[in-house]
Design a protein around this motif. Structure first.
Motif, PDB file in Angstrom:
ATOM      1  N   ALA A  20       0.580  -1.293  -0.474  1.00 30.86           N
ATOM      2  CA  ALA A  20      -0.459  -0.092   0.089  1.00 30.86           C
ATOM      3  C   ALA A  20       0.681   1.615   0.160  1.00 30.86           C
ATOM      4  N   SER A  21       1.870   0.929   0.910  1.00 29.23           N
ATOM      5  CA  SER A  21       2.857   2.756   1.029  1.00 29.23           C
ATOM      6  C   SER A  21       3.466   2.780  -0.438  1.00 29.23           C
ATOM      7  N   LYS A  22       4.066   1.685  -1.409  1.00 29.03           N
ATOM      8  CA  LYS A  22       4.676   2.388  -2.468  1.00 29.03           C
ATOM      9  C   LYS A  22       3.086   2.361  -3.623  1.00 29.03           C
ATOM     10  N   MET A  23       1.952   1.569  -3.545  1.00 28.18           N
ATOM     11  CA  MET A  23       0.756   2.609  -4.397  1.00 28.18           C
ATOM     12  C   MET A  23       0.401   3.756  -3.603  1.00 28.18           C
ATOM     13  N   PHE A  24       0.391   4.223  -2.405  1.00 30.71           N
ATOM     14  CA  PHE A  24       0.362   6.034  -2.093  1.00 30.71           C
ATOM     15  C   PHE A  24       1.227   6.686  -2.668  1.00 30.71           C
ATOM     16  N   LYS A  25       2.674   6.369  -2.893  1.00 32.12           N
ATOM     17  CA  LYS A  25       3.574   6.558  -3.519  1.00 32.12           C
ATOM     18  C   LYS A  25       3.902   6.938  -4.850  1.00 32.12           C
ATOM     19  N   ARG A  26       3.181   5.959  -5.578  1.00 32.27           N
ATOM     20  CA  ARG A  26       3.036   6.066  -7.475  1.00 32.27           C
ATOM     21  C   ARG A  26       1.937   6.529  -7.217  1.00 32.27           C
ATOM     22  N   ILE A  27       0.743   6.816  -6.455  1.00 31.54           N
ATOM     23  CA  ILE A  27      -0.508   7.953  -7.011  1.00 31.54           C
ATOM     24  C   ILE A  27      -0.694   9.365  -6.637  1.00 31.54           C
ATOM     25  N   ASP A  28       0.279   9.796  -5.463  1.00 30.57           N
ATOM     26  CA  ASP A  28       0.457  11.171  -5.114  1.00 30.57           C
ATOM     27  C   ASP A  28       1.738  11.725  -5.847  1.00 30.57           C
ATOM     28  N   MET A  29       1.825  12.226  -7.556  1.00 33.60           N
ATOM     29  CA  MET A  29       2.401  12.912  -8.128  1.00 33.60           C
ATOM     30  C   MET A  29       3.186  13.818  -7.693  1.00 33.60           C
ATOM     31  N   ASP A  30       2.521  14.991  -6.809  1.00 39.90           N
ATOM     32  CA  ASP A  30       3.576  15.760  -6.463  1.00 39.90           C
ATOM     33  C   ASP A  30       4.175  16.476  -5.174  1.00 39.90           C
ATOM     34  N   ASN A  31       4.185  14.873  -4.576  1.00 39.25           N
ATOM     35  CA  ASN A  31       4.690  14.686  -3.126  1.00 39.25           C
ATOM     36  C   ASN A  31       4.261  15.158  -1.669  1.00 39.25           C
ATOM     37  N   ASP A  32       3.096  15.659  -1.546  1.00 38.93           N
ATOM     38  CA  ASP A  32       2.807  16.302  -0.454  1.00 38.93           C
ATOM     39  C   ASP A  32       2.116  15.142   0.030  1.00 38.93           C
ATOM     40  N   GLY A  33       1.809  14.197  -0.127  1.00 37.68           N
ATOM     41  CA  GLY A  33       1.613  13.379   0.632  1.00 37.68           C
ATOM     42  C   GLY A  33      -0.183  13.474   1.597  1.00 37.68           C
ATOM     43  N   TYR A  34      -0.822  13.940   0.131  1.00 36.86           N
ATOM     44  CA  TYR A  34      -1.997  13.893   0.580  1.00 36.86           C
ATOM     45  C   TYR A  34      -2.958  13.262  -1.173  1.00 36.86           C
ATOM     46  N   ILE A  35      -3.534  12.518  -1.541  1.00 30.37           N
ATOM     47  CA  ILE A  35      -3.939  12.384  -2.543  1.00 30.37           C
ATOM     48  C   ILE A  35      -4.776  13.390  -3.128  1.00 30.37           C
ATOM     49  N   SER A  36      -5.030  14.013  -3.710  1.00 27.67           N
ATOM     50  CA  SER A  36      -5.989  14.927  -5.009  1.00 27.67           C
ATOM     51  C   SER A  36      -6.674  14.263  -6.117  1.00 27.67           C
ATOM     52  N   LEU A  37      -7.836  15.167  -6.986  1.00 23.21           N
ATOM     53  CA  LEU A  37      -8.377  14.917  -8.096  1.00 23.21           C
ATOM     54  C   LEU A  37      -6.903  15.014  -8.667  1.00 23.21           C
ATOM     55  N   SER A  38      -6.406  15.919  -9.026  1.00 23.41           N
ATOM     56  CA  SER A  38      -5.390  16.182  -9.720  1.00 23.41           C
ATOM     57  C   SER A  38      -4.467  14.889  -9.587  1.00 23.41           C
ATOM     58  N   ASP A  39      -3.831  15.030  -8.437  1.00 22.29           N
ATOM     59  CA  ASP A  39      -2.959  13.480  -8.552  1.00 22.29           C
ATOM     60  C   ASP A  39      -4.154  12.219  -9.104  1.00 22.29           C
ATOM     61  N   LEU A  40      -4.950  11.659  -8.809  1.00 24.64           N
ATOM     62  CA  LEU A  40      -5.558  10.311  -9.541  1.00 24.64           C
ATOM     63  C   LEU A  40      -5.551  11.159 -10.841  1.00 24.64           C
ATOM     64  N   LYS A  41      -5.898  12.160 -11.695  1.00 23.97           N
ATOM     65  CA  LYS A  41      -5.615  11.679 -13.047  1.00 23.97           C
ATOM     66  C   LYS A  41      -5.332  12.310 -13.771  1.00 23.97           C
ATOM     67  N   GLN A  42      -3.450  12.436 -12.211  1.00 25.15           N
ATOM     68  CA  GLN A  42      -2.143  12.135 -13.967  1.00 25.15           C
ATOM     69  C   GLN A  42      -2.036  10.466 -13.480  1.00 25.15           C
ATOM     70  N   ALA A  43      -2.247  10.096 -12.190  1.00 19.83           N
ATOM     71  CA  ALA A  43      -1.768   8.760 -12.552  1.00 19.83           C
ATOM     72  C   ALA A  43      -3.037   7.960 -13.462  1.00 19.83           C
ATOM     73  N   CYS A  44      -3.606   8.302 -13.226  1.00 18.50           N
ATOM     74  CA  CYS A  44      -4.150   7.764 -14.662  1.00 18.50           C
ATOM     75  C   CYS A  44      -3.665   7.500 -15.532  1.00 18.50           C
ATOM     76  N   GLU A  45      -3.425   8.941 -16.227  1.00 20.46           N
ATOM     77  CA  GLU A  45      -2.961   8.891 -17.398  1.00 20.46           C
ATOM     78  C   GLU A  45      -1.305   8.142 -17.899  1.00 20.46           C
ATOM     79  N   LYS A  46      -1.137   8.065 -16.525  1.00 15.63           N
ATOM     80  CA  LYS A  46       0.579   7.526 -16.549  1.00 15.63           C
ATOM     81  C   LYS A  46       0.949   6.330 -16.436  1.00 15.63           C
ATOM     82  N   PHE A  47      -0.188   5.935 -16.135  1.00 16.57           N
ATOM     83  CA  PHE A  47      -0.653   4.212 -16.399  1.00 16.57           C
ATOM     84  C   PHE A  47      -1.307   3.997 -16.743  1.00 16.57           C
ATOM     85  N   LYS A  48      -1.724   4.382 -17.591  1.00 14.04           N
ATOM     86  CA  LYS A  48      -3.186   4.189 -19.637  1.00 14.04           C
ATOM     87  C   LYS A  48      -4.467   3.429 -18.130  1.00 14.04           C
ATOM     88  N   VAL A  49      -4.632   3.979 -17.386  1.00 13.39           N
ATOM     89  CA  VAL A  49      -6.075   4.094 -16.637  1.00 13.39           C
ATOM     90  C   VAL A  49      -7.665   3.879 -17.974  1.00 13.39           C
TER      91      VAL A  49
END
Length: 118
Positions: free
Chosen positions: A89-118
């Motif tokens: 879970a910690s690795k998944m959190f680090k991969r989704i938190d794109m701006d490394n602020d310690g929070y997963i926001s909607l913009s982080d989720l959008k960037q993660a979906c684009e990066k991992f082609k979801v």
């Protein structure tokens, strides 16, 4: 007196004033350790990215959020197959938190979906 900020460099004013005017005899070592210049500290939460007058209540579509997280987990686990094929879970959190602020926001989720082609 330095303070923690969020990713937009906004400071919590009340917390800043409380720390600024705290008498010297009330300051503890932990206040110096938790100084805003310490990069190991988690910043303030990012501002709300959802529309203020959204039609769907926050927890009504929890199944959609769960589905997206499962899809992201599957995509990330294809990239990182360690720990017996399971994704920590910690690795998944680090991969989704794109701006490394310690929070997963909607913009982080959008960037993660684009990066991992979801």
């Amino acid at each position: 007196a330095t303070q923690r900020t969020n990713k937009h460099h906004e400071v919590n004013v009340q917390e800043f004033l409380d720390n600024l005017y705290r008498p010297e005899n009330e300051r503890k070592t932990i206040h110096y350790v938790n100084d805003g210049l310490n990069k190991a500290l988690r910043g303030h939460p990012p501002p709300r990215e959802r529309p203020p007058n959204s039609v769907v209540p926050r927890h009504e579509n929890h199944w959609q959020a769960r589905f997206v997280m499962e899809q992201l987990g599957d995509s990330i686990s294809q990239v990182e197959c360690k720990n017996g094929g399971r994704l920590m879970a910690s690795k998944m959190f680090k991969r989704i938190d794109m701006d490394n602020d310690g929070y997963i926001s909607l913009s982080d989720l959008k960037q993660a979906c684009e990066k991992f082609k979801v």
